[in-house]
Design a protein around this motif. Structure first.
Motif, PDB file in Angstrom:
ATOM      1  N   SER A 232      -8.060  13.388  12.003  1.00 43.93           N
ATOM      2  CA  SER A 232      -6.600  13.370  11.739  1.00 43.93           C
ATOM      3  C   SER A 232      -6.078  12.104  11.525  1.00 43.93           C
ATOM      4  CB  SER A 232      -5.951  14.353  12.626  1.00 43.93           C
ATOM      5  OG  SER A 232      -4.543  14.471  12.404  1.00 43.93           O
ATOM      6  N   PHE A 233      -6.253  11.267  12.503  1.00 44.42           N
ATOM      7  CA  PHE A 233      -5.740   9.877  12.172  1.00 44.42           C
ATOM      8  C   PHE A 233      -6.362   9.148  11.161  1.00 44.42           C
ATOM      9  CE2 PHE A 233      -5.882   5.193  13.245  1.00 44.42           C
ATOM     10  CZ  PHE A 233      -4.289   5.175  13.273  1.00 44.42           C
ATOM     11  N   LEU A 234      -7.890   9.515  10.868  1.00 53.02           N
ATOM     12  CA  LEU A 234      -8.468   8.805   9.592  1.00 53.02           C
ATOM     13  C   LEU A 234      -7.990   9.437   8.387  1.00 53.02           C
ATOM     14  CD1 LEU A 234     -12.082   8.824  11.088  1.00 53.02           C
ATOM     15  CD2 LEU A 234     -10.535   6.930  10.873  1.00 53.02           C
ATOM     16  N   ASP A 235      -7.457  10.669   8.558  1.00 55.45           N
ATOM     17  CA  ASP A 235      -6.710  11.233   7.235  1.00 55.45           C
ATOM     18  C   ASP A 235      -5.467  10.392   7.002  1.00 55.45           C
ATOM     19  OD1 ASP A 235      -6.231  13.543   5.211  1.00 55.45           O
ATOM     20  OD2 ASP A 235      -4.641  13.782   6.513  1.00 55.45           O
ATOM     21  N   ALA A 236      -4.562  10.129   8.125  1.00 53.61           N
ATOM     22  CA  ALA A 236      -3.157   9.266   8.187  1.00 53.61           C
ATOM     23  C   ALA A 236      -3.523   8.049   7.573  1.00 53.61           C
ATOM     24  CB  ALA A 236      -2.834   9.322   9.454  1.00 53.61           C
ATOM     25  N   GLN A 237      -4.754   7.518   7.792  1.00 58.36           N
ATOM     26  CA  GLN A 237      -4.864   5.933   7.217  1.00 58.36           C
ATOM     27  C   GLN A 237      -5.016   6.133   5.622  1.00 58.36           C
ATOM     28  OE1 GLN A 237      -7.868   3.417   8.932  1.00 58.36           O
ATOM     29  NE2 GLN A 237      -8.015   4.615  10.840  1.00 58.36           N
ATOM     30  N   ALA A 238      -5.604   7.334   5.131  1.00 55.70           N
ATOM     31  CA  ALA A 238      -5.591   7.517   3.767  1.00 55.70           C
ATOM     32  C   ALA A 238      -4.481   7.946   3.040  1.00 55.70           C
ATOM     33  CB  ALA A 238      -6.832   8.721   3.429  1.00 55.70           C
ATOM     34  N   LYS A 239      -3.789   8.705   3.615  1.00 53.95           N
ATOM     35  CA  LYS A 239      -2.424   9.160   3.402  1.00 53.95           C
ATOM     36  C   LYS A 239      -1.457   8.161   3.276  1.00 53.95           C
ATOM     37  CE  LYS A 239      -2.895  13.796   3.032  1.00 53.95           C
ATOM     38  NZ  LYS A 239      -3.873  14.150   3.766  1.00 53.95           N
ATOM     39  N   ILE A 240      -1.480   7.043   3.969  1.00 52.61           N
ATOM     40  CA  ILE A 240      -0.543   5.849   4.092  1.00 52.61           C
ATOM     41  C   ILE A 240      -0.911   5.077   2.878  1.00 52.61           C
ATOM     42  CG2 ILE A 240      -1.575   4.178   5.777  1.00 52.61           C
ATOM     43  CD1 ILE A 240       1.068   4.084   6.924  1.00 52.61           C
ATOM     44  N   LEU A 241      -2.267   4.773   2.703  1.00 53.40           N
ATOM     45  CA  LEU A 241      -2.611   4.329   1.426  1.00 53.40           C
ATOM     46  C   LEU A 241      -2.233   4.600   0.436  1.00 53.40           C
ATOM     47  CD1 LEU A 241      -6.401   2.720   2.830  1.00 53.40           C
ATOM     48  CD2 LEU A 241      -4.113   1.261   2.334  1.00 53.40           C
ATOM     49  N   ASP A 242      -2.485   5.757   0.210  1.00 55.82           N
ATOM     50  CA  ASP A 242      -2.032   6.509  -1.167  1.00 55.82           C
ATOM     51  C   ASP A 242      -0.462   6.344  -1.426  1.00 55.82           C
ATOM     52  OD1 ASP A 242      -4.621   7.581  -1.742  1.00 55.82           O
ATOM     53  OD2 ASP A 242      -4.215   9.648  -0.812  1.00 55.82           O
TER      54      ASP A 242
ATOM     55  N   PHE B   8      -2.896  -3.400  -1.780  1.00 54.34           N
ATOM     56  CA  PHE B   8      -3.444  -2.245  -0.805  1.00 54.34           C
ATOM     57  C   PHE B   8      -4.705  -1.955  -1.366  1.00 54.34           C
ATOM     58  CE2 PHE B   8       1.113  -2.305   0.073  1.00 54.34           C
ATOM     59  CZ  PHE B   8       1.099  -2.496   1.503  1.00 54.34           C
ATOM     60  N   GLN B   9      -5.586  -1.405  -0.519  1.00 54.04           N
ATOM     61  CA  GLN B   9      -6.859  -0.956  -1.065  1.00 54.04           C
ATOM     62  C   GLN B   9      -6.564   0.395  -1.504  1.00 54.04           C
ATOM     63  OE1 GLN B   9      -8.419  -1.515   3.074  1.00 54.04           O
ATOM     64  NE2 GLN B   9     -10.044  -2.596   2.234  1.00 54.04           N
ATOM     65  N   GLN B  10      -7.372   0.741  -2.461  1.00 54.52           N
ATOM     66  CA  GLN B  10      -7.357   2.311  -2.949  1.00 54.52           C
ATOM     67  C   GLN B  10      -8.320   3.108  -2.482  1.00 54.52           C
ATOM     68  OE1 GLN B  10      -7.849   1.897  -7.280  1.00 54.52           O
ATOM     69  NE2 GLN B  10      -5.593   1.734  -7.451  1.00 54.52           N
ATOM     70  N   VAL B  11      -8.020   4.456  -2.107  1.00 58.25           N
ATOM     71  CA  VAL B  11      -8.956   5.310  -1.332  1.00 58.25           C
ATOM     72  C   VAL B  11      -9.789   6.001  -2.439  1.00 58.25           C
ATOM     73  CG1 VAL B  11      -9.212   7.338   0.289  1.00 58.25           C
ATOM     74  CG2 VAL B  11      -7.219   5.640   0.390  1.00 58.25           C
ATOM     75  N   LEU B  12     -11.055   5.977  -2.060  1.00 60.64           N
ATOM     76  CA  LEU B  12     -11.833   6.647  -3.103  1.00 60.64           C
ATOM     77  C   LEU B  12     -12.358   7.918  -2.439  1.00 60.64           C
ATOM     78  CD1 LEU B  12     -12.441   3.701  -4.140  1.00 60.64           C
ATOM     79  CD2 LEU B  12     -14.554   4.415  -5.043  1.00 60.64           C
TER      80      LEU B  12
ATOM     81  N   GLU C  98     -12.477  14.735  -1.000  1.00 60.33           N
ATOM     82  CA  GLU C  98     -12.163  14.436   0.387  1.00 60.33           C
ATOM     83  C   GLU C  98     -11.796  12.717   0.595  1.00 60.33           C
ATOM     84  OE1 GLU C  98     -14.339  18.037   2.636  1.00 60.33           O
ATOM     85  OE2 GLU C  98     -15.428  16.087   2.014  1.00 60.33           O
ATOM     86  N   ALA C  99     -10.817  12.537   1.214  1.00 57.35           N
ATOM     87  CA  ALA C  99     -10.682  10.868   1.502  1.00 57.35           C
ATOM     88  C   ALA C  99     -11.660  10.547   2.610  1.00 57.35           C
ATOM     89  CB  ALA C  99      -9.198  10.815   1.784  1.00 57.35           C
ATOM     90  N   VAL C 100     -12.118  11.573   3.432  1.00 57.74           N
ATOM     91  CA  VAL C 100     -12.779  11.193   4.670  1.00 57.74           C
ATOM     92  C   VAL C 100     -14.023  12.289   4.557  1.00 57.74           C
ATOM     93  CG1 VAL C 100     -12.859  11.027   7.112  1.00 57.74           C
ATOM     94  CG2 VAL C 100     -10.696  10.552   6.167  1.00 57.74           C
TER      95      VAL C 100
ATOM     96  N   MET D 182      10.064   7.113   4.127  1.00 56.23           N
ATOM     97  CA  MET D 182      10.037   8.306   3.949  1.00 56.23           C
ATOM     98  C   MET D 182       8.763   8.820   4.288  1.00 56.23           C
ATOM     99  SD  MET D 182      13.197   8.902   3.108  1.00 56.23           S
ATOM    100  CE  MET D 182      13.232  10.689   3.092  1.00 56.23           C
ATOM    101  N   PHE D 183       7.900   8.067   4.672  1.00 51.89           N
ATOM    102  CA  PHE D 183       6.486   8.517   5.046  1.00 51.89           C
ATOM    103  C   PHE D 183       6.364   9.051   6.704  1.00 51.89           C
ATOM    104  CE2 PHE D 183       2.247   7.931   7.125  1.00 51.89           C
ATOM    105  CZ  PHE D 183       1.360   8.195   6.017  1.00 51.89           C
ATOM    106  N   SER D 184       5.488  10.056   6.662  1.00 55.26           N
ATOM    107  CA  SER D 184       5.319  10.772   8.093  1.00 55.26           C
ATOM    108  C   SER D 184       3.906  11.385   8.182  1.00 55.26           C
ATOM    109  CB  SER D 184       6.347  11.740   8.609  1.00 55.26           C
ATOM    110  OG  SER D 184       6.225  12.724   7.721  1.00 55.26           O
ATOM    111  N   HIS D 185       3.255  11.277   9.204  1.00 55.55           N
ATOM    112  CA  HIS D 185       2.061  11.953   9.661  1.00 55.55           C
ATOM    113  C   HIS D 185       2.040  12.038  11.062  1.00 55.55           C
ATOM    114  CE1 HIS D 185      -2.260  12.738   9.612  1.00 55.55           C
ATOM    115  NE2 HIS D 185      -2.043  12.728   8.294  1.00 55.55           N
ATOM    116  N   PRO D 186       1.647  13.560  11.385  1.00 60.08           N
ATOM    117  CA  PRO D 186       1.620  13.838  13.000  1.00 60.08           C
ATOM    118  C   PRO D 186       0.731  12.918  13.628  1.00 60.08           C
ATOM    119  CG  PRO D 186       0.665  15.372  11.499  1.00 60.08           C
ATOM    120  CD  PRO D 186       1.460  14.689  10.647  1.00 60.08           C
ATOM    121  N   ALA D 187      -0.584  12.452  13.170  1.00 60.91           N
ATOM    122  CA  ALA D 187      -1.353  11.928  13.730  1.00 60.91           C
ATOM    123  C   ALA D 187      -1.156  10.436  14.132  1.00 60.91           C
ATOM    124  CB  ALA D 187      -2.777  11.697  12.904  1.00 60.91           C
ATOM    125  N   MET D 188       0.265   9.807  13.744  1.00 61.46           N
ATOM    126  CA  MET D 188       0.451   8.624  14.088  1.00 61.46           C
ATOM    127  C   MET D 188       1.281   8.682  15.320  1.00 61.46           C
ATOM    128  SD  MET D 188       0.805   6.839  10.150  1.00 61.46           S
ATOM    129  CE  MET D 188       1.698   5.021  11.050  1.00 61.46           C
TER     130      MET D 188
END
Length: 767
Positions: free
Chosen positions: A57-67, A78-82, A88-90, A139-145
């Motif tokens: 879930s936290f790895l997903d948060a990293q992808a979401k914040i980069l997006d 910033f790096q783009q997520v492939l 899937e980002a992860v 305005m960003f949020s993610h529960p894993a953070m």
């Protein structure tokens, strides 16, 4: 574990899951495996593989914040997520006994900031970039953070658990001090500060630079939901590591941040302590890893720099830092003009006794203390060279915490049973000769000296007391009667009939000098002269009292054999021998724990004060059972707060610190180093007539002529004022007021010594 992944294996996995044909190499990493990859078109990537200790879930948060950030107005930083073939980002890598998680990001060009020379433009650019990033994430949020991470500055106090892993006493004390300040200054403010989802690790390896500007930020592995200003504090910390002027570098970052995303005064006011807290987390973590036997260089990569910055930071007045950060943002000043003291001085004159003097021609308003440093309200830092009551240092964290814990539980008088009273008495007695076995606790050295004389009169049934000329033993009525420094001085009442002055055993300007091997015995004969005179008048002697190194008398070590002769004569006459250790004891003299040990004698009564409670109102009288029994004559001795639980907890903590931090040996080594430096100055400056002392009990007598010994007054006052302007607090002593008094807190170090000697050398050159 991730280290089982080879470069060849990663290349195959990237082709399998992402459809890319790449070449690559492994990179170093802190907690994850990292691989640099490049496809046939020259496009570059970084592949990161985390083991199952990382939350998907936290790895997903990293992808979401980069997006989120790659769709902002600073997207190119910033790096783009492939995404993999499944979108899937992860990418989970599932093996029979474990699972790993792979991510693929574009590569960011730029040099790590640690590899380039910092400039004002670069620091401002960093602040501006971070401000824009934090604004973009409003305005960003993610529960894993919403998670616990030790690198979150808000959790800084957890670093205390690893303080014991720091083996160097001075370093451990420094980190503990700053964590104490975090607890007192920052923790109460945290609930009211802005919260955000932050990167949390803008260190000088993660910040990338091109053309003297920020080109990117990598590694979101430490991101967390926490106090917004922590993100800025972390960036400031790492910029300061490399800077010649750390505070100025941080100010530049803060100014750049505020231009992009407005700070509040409350946030800037805490930055000094937040920066210190980040450094404490870093050094305690490194110490913990070392204790575990780690050989991962990333665990220690900033350790030396962090310690260097902590030692610099404590020399920066927090008021100066607060002012600098405020001004960088255009906020109101916290430093008042010089004439702001006028109302305070007027109120002091109106309501405080006029004969309570103020040090220095231009008064100081000291607002904070930090071990061997004092901070004034103007933003200046002073090295404290004279405040011996703060024996183990101003606001020593061990002492402060012991006081806080006890006063939060109980403080009452000694008519109730309490372990602290007996525990402290036993620990104190363990440092003294076995014949000294009974303690009485008081609130001040003056009160203790008063009690000691009272006890001696009960025991001997005599009243007369022998003191040294120029001596000072306190402010109570009895203590004043023992103090020629007071009763012979301006406004004094003259020598009482029952007080008798013996020669001050001064081997620099007295009748018997340092070149006389019998000086001690000859000075002692003057005490015997007094005793003989009393006997001829049909009187006896109740007590002989002297400091075991003379303070007000001129910072004078007693001549060899002096007390041995005096004590023998006093005891032969039925008197009691009292050692005033108020300014001398608890390891200050270095070569011994108590000053009387330097004379190879054991007193009948020892009087303790000042250092016993590190400035807390605590003092003691320690005596033999015979004297204590004589004093127990039916009249109760009661002291409401002498020996109260808080004072005893304080005393226990002071003794604990002295022992655990090796402060007696530190005083010996550093004090000798100090006196060697003063001797070198003496060879260059004729105004220094004599250098003397033991450990951190040092005097330098200033004279106009080494032949006539004419005292250098008012020159010494001008020197003290000049040193104060340079940031060193000294004082004068001696019957002629021409002795530089040097009795610093016991944590005073060689760097402080070198700085003082260098400045004193320059000041003396003008005389």
């Amino acid at each position: 574990m991730y280290y089982t992944f080879s470069t060849t294996g990663i290349i195959k996995l990237v082709q399998e899951y992402y459809g890319l044909n790449v070449t690559g190499k492994e990179l170093e990493g802190y907690e994850e495996a990292n691989f640099f990859l490049e496809d046939e078109n020259g496009k570059k990537y970084i592949c990161k593989v985390a083991d199952d200790t990382h939350s998907p879930s936290f790895l997903d948060a990293q992808a979401k914040i980069l997006d989120k950030l790659t769709r902002s107005n600073i997207a190119g930083h910033f790096q783009q997520v492939l995404k993999n073939k499944k979108g899937e980002a992860v990418t989970p890598l599932i093996f029979p006994e474990e699972i790993h998680y792979m991510r693929l990001y574009t590569w960011l060009e730029g040099k790590p900031m640690v590899t380039v020379t910092g400039t004002r433009e670069l620091n401002v650019s960093l602040g501006n970039f971070l401000g824009k990033m934090d604004q973009a994430l409003e305005m960003f949020s993610h529960p894993a953070m919403h998670r616990y991470i030790k690198w979150d500055i808000a959790q800084a106090l957890d670093a205390r658990a690893q303080l014991p892993c720091i083996k160097d006493h001075e370093k451990r004390r420094l980190a503990a001090y700053f964590l104490l300040q975090f607890e007192m200054e920052v923790l109460p403010q945290l609930p009211s500060l802005r919260k955000a989802y932050i990167h949390n690790d803008a260190n000088d390896y993660n910040v990338l630079v091109e053309n003297n500007a920020i080109s990117g930020l990598i590694d979101f592995g430490d991101m967390v939901h926490t106090t917004l200003v922590n993100n800025l504090a972390i960036a400031c910390t790492y910029v300061m590591l490399q800077a010649a002027d750390p505070l100025q570098a941080a100010v530049e970052v803060v100014g750049g941040y505020h231009q992009a995303y407005a700070l509040t005064p409350e946030e800037t006011d805490l930055l000094y302590y937040l920066i210190a807290a980040r450094l404490c987390i870093s050094v305690t973590t490194s110490a913990g890893k070392a204790a575990e036997g780690s050989d991962n260089e990333f665990h220690f990569i900033t350790e030396n720099g962090a310690w260097q910055l902590l030692f610099k930071l404590i020399t920066i007045n927090p008021v100066a830092a607060q002012q600098a950060f405020r001004l960088a943002c255009g906020f109101p000043s916290v430093i008042q003009e010089d004439d702001a003291y006028a109302p305070l001085l007027d109120n002091r004159r109106a309501h405080i006794g006029r004969n309570l003097s103020i040090s220095y021609k231009k008064p100081l308003k000291i607002v904070r203390g930090a071990l061997q440093y004092l901070y004034d309200d103007k933003g200046r830092t002073y090295i404290d060279c004279v405040n011996n009551p703060s024996h183990v240092g101003h606001c020593h964290p061990t002492v402060v915490k012991a006081m806080q814990r006890q006063i939060a539980k109980l403080n009452t008088n000694t008519r109730y049973l309490h372990d602290n009273l007996v525990d402290y008495a036993e620990l104190l007695l363990s440092t003294l000769p076995s014949s000294l076995e009974v303690c009485y606790f008081t609130n001040s050295g003056s009160e203790a000296n008063d009690l000691a004389i009272r006890m001696s009169r009960h025991f001997t049934k005599q009243k007369d007391v022998v003191v040294l000329d120029h001596a000072y033993h306190g402010t109570s009525t009895v203590a004043m009667e023992l103090s020629p420094y007071k009763f012979d001085g301006k406004g004094g009442f003259g020598k009482p009939e029952h007080t008798h002055k013996a020669l001050n055993p001064d081997m620099f300007r007295g009748p018997y000098r340092s070149d006389d091997p019998q000086a001690g015995e000859k000075y002692a004969e003057d005490v015997q002269r007094i005793i003989t005179g009393l006997q001829q008048d049909g009187k006896g002697v109740a007590a002989y009292i002297c400091e075991t190194l003379l303070g007000v008398g001129g910072q004078i070590p007693l001549p060899p054999g002096y007390l041995k002769s005096v004590y023998a004569d006093v005891r032969a006459a039925g008197g009691v021998c009292i050692a005033d250790e108020v300014q001398v004891g608890f390891g200050r003299v270095g070569d011994a724990f108590w000053g009387f040990e330097l004379q190879e004698v054991t007193p009948d009564i020892v009087v303790l004060g000042k250092p016993i409670g590190n400035g807390h109102p605590l003092a003691a009288v320690v005596t033999t059972k015979a004297i204590a029994d004589a004093f127990n004559n039916g009249m109760e001795y009661f002291n409401t707060f002498g020996g109260n639980p808080v004072s005893m907890a304080t005393g226990l903590a002071v003794l604990q610190v002295i022992k655990e931090e090796g402060l007696q040996e530190h005083a010996r080594v550093t004090g000798n180093y100090f006196m060697e430096g003063l001797e070198k100055l003496k060879a260059r400056h004729a105004i220094i007539g004599d250098v003397r002392g033991h450990g951190f009990f040092i005097g330098a007598e200033l004279v106009r002529s080494r032949e006539t010994l004419e005292p250098a007054v008012p020159e010494i006052d001008q020197i003290v004022e000049a040193m104060k302007e340079r940031g060193f607090l000294l004082s004068t002593d001696g019957p002629l007021h021409n002795v530089l008094k040097i009795k610093p807190p016991m944590v005073f170090n060689k760097a402080n010594t070198d700085a003082l000697l260098a400045h004193l050398d320059e000041v003396l050159a003008s005389f």
